[in-house]
Scaffold this motif. Structure first.
Motif, PDB file in Angstrom:
ATOM      1  N   ARG A 113       0.843  -1.194   0.000  1.00 12.99           N
ATOM      2  CA  ARG A 113       0.000   0.000   0.000  1.00 12.99           C
ATOM      3  C   ARG A 113       0.882   1.249   0.000  1.00 12.99           C
ATOM      4  NH1 ARG A 113      -2.307  -0.401   6.216  1.00 12.99           N
ATOM      5  NH2 ARG A 113      -0.576   0.665   7.277  1.00 12.99           N
ATOM      6  N   ASN A 114       0.242   2.409  -0.167  1.00 14.15           N
ATOM      7  CA  ASN A 114       0.940   3.697  -0.171  1.00 14.15           C
ATOM      8  C   ASN A 114       2.010   3.746  -1.258  1.00 14.15           C
ATOM      9  OD1 ASN A 114       1.506   6.310   0.636  1.00 14.15           O
ATOM     10  ND2 ASN A 114       2.839   5.695   2.323  1.00 14.15           N
ATOM     11  N   SER A 115       1.649   3.244  -2.451  1.00 14.16           N
ATOM     12  CA  SER A 115       2.571   3.167  -3.565  1.00 14.16           C
ATOM     13  C   SER A 115       2.121   4.100  -4.688  1.00 14.16           C
ATOM     14  CB  SER A 115       2.644   1.723  -4.065  1.00 14.16           C
ATOM     15  OG  SER A 115       3.601   1.571  -5.096  1.00 14.16           O
ATOM     16  N   VAL A 137      -0.438 -11.238 -10.063  1.00 10.71           N
ATOM     17  CA  VAL A 137      -0.288  -9.832  -9.668  1.00 10.71           C
ATOM     18  C   VAL A 137      -1.542  -9.073 -10.076  1.00 10.71           C
ATOM     19  CG1 VAL A 137       1.059  -7.710  -9.977  1.00 10.71           C
ATOM     20  CG2 VAL A 137       2.209  -9.940 -10.007  1.00 10.71           C
ATOM     21  N   THR A 138      -2.038  -8.231  -9.181  1.00 13.00           N
ATOM     22  CA  THR A 138      -3.074  -7.261  -9.549  1.00 13.00           C
ATOM     23  C   THR A 138      -2.709  -5.927  -8.909  1.00 13.00           C
ATOM     24  OG1 THR A 138      -4.666  -7.358  -7.703  1.00 13.00           O
ATOM     25  CG2 THR A 138      -4.774  -9.119  -9.337  1.00 13.00           C
ATOM     26  N   SER A 139      -3.383  -4.874  -9.345  1.00 11.17           N
ATOM     27  CA  SER A 139      -3.096  -3.553  -8.791  1.00 11.17           C
ATOM     28  C   SER A 139      -4.318  -2.662  -8.862  1.00 11.17           C
ATOM     29  CB  SER A 139      -1.939  -2.886  -9.550  1.00 11.17           C
ATOM     30  OG  SER A 139      -1.628  -1.615  -8.990  1.00 11.17           O
ATOM     31  N   ALA A 140      -4.446  -1.806  -7.868  1.00  8.35           N
ATOM     32  CA  ALA A 140      -5.358  -0.673  -7.969  1.00  8.35           C
ATOM     33  C   ALA A 140      -4.688   0.370  -8.858  1.00  8.35           C
ATOM     34  CB  ALA A 140      -5.644  -0.097  -6.585  1.00  8.35           C
ATOM     35  N   THR A 141      -5.447   1.344  -9.314  1.00  9.27           N
ATOM     36  CA  THR A 141      -4.901   2.360 -10.198  1.00  9.27           C
ATOM     37  C   THR A 141      -5.314   3.748  -9.751  1.00  9.27           C
ATOM     38  OG1 THR A 141      -6.803   2.019 -11.663  1.00  9.27           O
ATOM     39  CG2 THR A 141      -4.767   0.902 -12.253  1.00  9.27           C
ATOM     40  N   ARG A 142      -4.543   4.731 -10.200  1.00  9.86           N
ATOM     41  CA  ARG A 142      -4.812   6.126  -9.844  1.00  9.86           C
ATOM     42  C   ARG A 142      -5.857   6.749 -10.759  1.00  9.86           C
ATOM     43  NH1 ARG A 142       0.019   9.870 -11.197  1.00  9.86           N
ATOM     44  NH2 ARG A 142      -0.787   9.390 -13.260  1.00  9.86           N
ATOM     45  N   THR A 143      -5.714   6.534 -12.053  1.00 13.01           N
ATOM     46  CA  THR A 143      -6.563   7.203 -13.027  1.00 13.01           C
ATOM     47  C   THR A 143      -7.986   6.668 -12.985  1.00 13.01           C
ATOM     48  OG1 THR A 143      -4.680   7.530 -14.499  1.00 13.01           O
ATOM     49  CG2 THR A 143      -6.856   7.770 -15.459  1.00 13.01           C
ATOM     50  N   ILE A 144      -8.956   7.567 -13.008  1.00 10.65           N
ATOM     51  CA  ILE A 144     -10.359   7.189 -13.127  1.00 10.65           C
ATOM     52  C   ILE A 144     -10.727   7.396 -14.589  1.00 10.65           C
ATOM     53  CG2 ILE A 144     -12.710   7.645 -12.347  1.00 10.65           C
ATOM     54  CD1 ILE A 144     -11.485   8.877  -9.809  1.00 10.65           C
ATOM     55  N   SER A 260      -6.053   3.155  -1.443  1.00 14.47           N
ATOM     56  CA  SER A 260      -7.201   3.982  -1.789  1.00 14.47           C
ATOM     57  C   SER A 260      -8.006   3.414  -2.952  1.00 14.47           C
ATOM     58  CB  SER A 260      -6.729   5.388  -2.155  1.00 14.47           C
ATOM     59  OG  SER A 260      -5.965   5.362  -3.344  1.00 14.47           O
ATOM     60  N   PHE A 261      -9.262   3.828  -3.021  1.00 12.15           N
ATOM     61  CA  PHE A 261     -10.119   3.621  -4.183  1.00 12.15           C
ATOM     62  C   PHE A 261     -10.305   4.997  -4.801  1.00 12.15           C
ATOM     63  CE2 PHE A 261     -14.575   2.786  -5.905  1.00 12.15           C
ATOM     64  CZ  PHE A 261     -14.121   2.082  -7.009  1.00 12.15           C
ATOM     65  N   SER A 262      -9.843   5.148  -6.037  1.00 12.61           N
ATOM     66  CA  SER A 262      -9.695   6.477  -6.626  1.00 12.61           C
ATOM     67  C   SER A 262     -10.940   7.360  -6.543  1.00 12.61           C
ATOM     68  CB  SER A 262      -9.237   6.355  -8.082  1.00 12.61           C
ATOM     69  OG  SER A 262      -7.939   5.823  -8.141  1.00 12.61           O
ATOM     70  N   GLN A 272      -0.743  17.751  -3.382  1.00  8.69           N
ATOM     71  CA  GLN A 272       0.506  17.190  -2.879  1.00  8.69           C
ATOM     72  C   GLN A 272       0.344  15.823  -2.216  1.00  8.69           C
ATOM     73  OE1 GLN A 272      -1.180  19.754  -1.651  1.00  8.69           O
ATOM     74  NE2 GLN A 272      -0.839  20.077   0.541  1.00  8.69           N
ATOM     75  N   ASP A 273      -0.868  15.302  -2.120  1.00 10.86           N
ATOM     76  CA  ASP A 273      -1.078  14.018  -1.455  1.00 10.86           C
ATOM     77  C   ASP A 273      -0.632  12.864  -2.350  1.00 10.86           C
ATOM     78  OD1 ASP A 273      -2.102  15.195   0.801  1.00 10.86           O
ATOM     79  OD2 ASP A 273      -4.201  14.949   0.208  1.00 10.86           O
ATOM     80  N   PRO A 274      -0.004  11.829  -1.760  1.00  7.53           N
ATOM     81  CA  PRO A 274       0.422  10.665  -2.554  1.00  7.53           C
ATOM     82  C   PRO A 274      -0.773   9.947  -3.166  1.00  7.53           C
ATOM     83  CG  PRO A 274       1.486  10.685  -0.387  1.00  7.53           C
ATOM     84  CD  PRO A 274       0.411  11.729  -0.353  1.00  7.53           C
ATOM     85  N   ASP A 275      -0.506   9.132  -4.177  1.00  4.84           N
ATOM     86  CA  ASP A 275      -1.574   8.379  -4.826  1.00  4.84           C
ATOM     87  C   ASP A 275      -2.123   7.269  -3.942  1.00  4.84           C
ATOM     88  OD1 ASP A 275      -1.366   9.920  -7.106  1.00  4.84           O
ATOM     89  OD2 ASP A 275       0.014   8.539  -8.103  1.00  4.84           O
ATOM     90  N   ASP A 276      -1.295   6.730  -3.045  1.00  2.75           N
ATOM     91  CA  ASP A 276      -1.699   5.639  -2.145  1.00  2.75           C
ATOM     92  C   ASP A 276      -2.297   4.468  -2.926  1.00  2.75           C
ATOM     93  OD1 ASP A 276      -2.168   4.173   0.142  1.00  2.75           O
ATOM     94  OD2 ASP A 276      -4.055   5.197   0.632  1.00  2.75           O
ATOM     95  N   LEU A 277      -1.564   4.002  -3.924  1.00  4.35           N
ATOM     96  CA  LEU A 277      -2.010   2.842  -4.687  1.00  4.35           C
ATOM     97  C   LEU A 277      -1.647   1.550  -3.957  1.00  4.35           C
ATOM     98  CD1 LEU A 277      -1.121   3.812  -8.354  1.00  4.35           C
ATOM     99  CD2 LEU A 277      -3.179   4.297  -7.025  1.00  4.35           C
ATOM    100  N   GLY A 278      -2.391   0.500  -4.259  1.00  8.31           N
ATOM    101  CA  GLY A 278      -2.128  -0.803  -3.671  1.00  8.31           C
ATOM    102  C   GLY A 278      -1.853  -1.845  -4.736  1.00  8.31           C
TER     103      GLY A 278
END
Length: 361
Positions: A113-115, A137-144, A260-262, A272-278
């Motif tokens: 997390r927090n990636s 492998v799976t990942s959450a993403t930043r872009t909606i 996070s869930f975007s 300035q907040d990180p993306d917090d990807l998992g």
């Protein structure tokens, strides 16, 4: 368009990351993942991401000094905090930890997390296959950017899934896919190359396909309606399957890790907040289920059957997942990595901004 030697592209990545102040060992890991991604033909997730990373760093969202650390662990699982750093070092760390646990206990599962963006998911699944293990492998993403089935507005990311399994006579089988019809950054690559999009990759708010790559990229990045389609494209073509796979990828990569869930994060996120990807990494030892070599032998037989199936076009034989990337790697190591002039211009701007030498031109 020019062909850039792989060692030159690698040196360019190293030069930029070093100029940003990233420690040498983290630079080495990140650059290796990025250049292997370009060699595999995944142009959307390699050196072309430097502009995006530079923007995140300038906003204070990216910690280039970050070192991943274990915050919860037992013999078969671990939770890793990436400390708001690039996803590449944290993901290599996570999969290598999963591999260690799988060799000891038969299975290893690590959540991160927090990636931030971690490049191509398939690279990390391949680490497991190279160690004689099955990797997932799976990942959450930043872009909606993805419109769920029946939705006019984007809610999901491209939420990748990657899987790799070792064979003996054949290359390891490697699946690396977005759960959207395509990855958002591939739309960006089409824009950089000035090519029209295939029909059905992107829809506008009325559900009409967008073929102009620049307009499609603007739809994904800047508009509140329309976006990428889930795998399948439309409801009639079973887009609910891609939608469901996207949620599976997020549950494992994001919900499980506490990332996070975007759509929720952006309601309160500051610039300035990180993306917090998992991210999610699993390694599984076939030897926990089969006699030594039996799994690999059976997979070889299955691959041989697929290779031997009659093709529609004899000039285009049937391939298995991972072979197009392997063929691209061979070709690009020999001939160079294709670099559009527009991308080279943007990379020059990145170098000028941080004082790194521009090595591409």
């Amino acid at each position: 368009m020019k062909l850039v030697p792989a060692q030159t592209a690698h040196a360019q990545i190293v030069a930029v990351l070093t100029a940003w102040g990233m420690p040498p060992d983290l630079v080495a890991t990140t650059a290796e993942v990025m250049i292997e991604t370009d060699l595999a033909g995944v142009d959307s997730h390699g050196i072309s991401m430097l502009m995006d990373y530079g923007e995140s760093r300038a906003k204070g969202r990216l910690n280039v000094m970050a070192r991943p650390r274990i915050i919860r662990e037992n013999p078969v699982t671990a939770l890793v905090d990436a400390d708001a750093g690039l996803g590449h070092p944290a993901s290599v760390f996570g999969m290598e930890l999963a591999i260690q646990k799988a060799k000891a206990a038969g299975v290893g599962v690590v959540a991160v997390r927090n990636s931030h963006h971690f490049g191509a998911a398939g690279h990390y699944a391949s680490l497991a296959a190279a160690a004689g293990l099955i990797g997932l492998v799976t990942s959450a993403t930043r872009t909606i950017g993805v419109v769920p089935t029946r939705s006019a507005v984007p809610v999901l990311g491209t939420n990748p899934i990657a899987f790799a399994a070792p064979a003996r006579r054949n290359r390891a089988l490697r699946l690396d896919m977005a759960t959207s019809t395509t990855a958002s950054n591939k739309v960006k690559v089409y824009d950089l190359k000035g090519k029209p999009l295939p029909t059905g990759w992107v829809l506008d708010g009325a559900g009409v396909p967008v073929l102009d790559a620049a307009e499609a990229w603007d739809t994904i990045k800047n508009r509140d309606i329309g976006g990428l389609t889930p795998l399948g494209g439309t409801e009639d073509m079973a887009s609910h399957k891609g939608y469901g796979l996207a949620m599976m990828a997020h549950v494992l990569g994001g919900t499980l890790s506490g990332a996070s869930f975007s759509p929720i994060r952006v309601r309160t996120q500051r610039p300035q907040d990180p993306d917090d990807l998992g991210h999610f990494f699993m390694a599984l030892d076939p030897g926990a289920f089969r006699d030594e070599g039996a799994f690999e032998a059976d997979l070889d037989d299955a691959i041989d059957v697929l290779h031997g199936s009659t093709p529609i076009d004899p000039a285009r034989p049937v391939l298995v997942p991972g072979e197009p990337e392997a063929m691209s790697r061979t070709e690009r190591l020999r001939d160079g990595i294709p670099m559009p002039d527009s991308l080279a211009k943007r990379l020059r701007a990145v170098c000028d901004a941080c004082g790194a030498p521009f090595l591409i031109g």
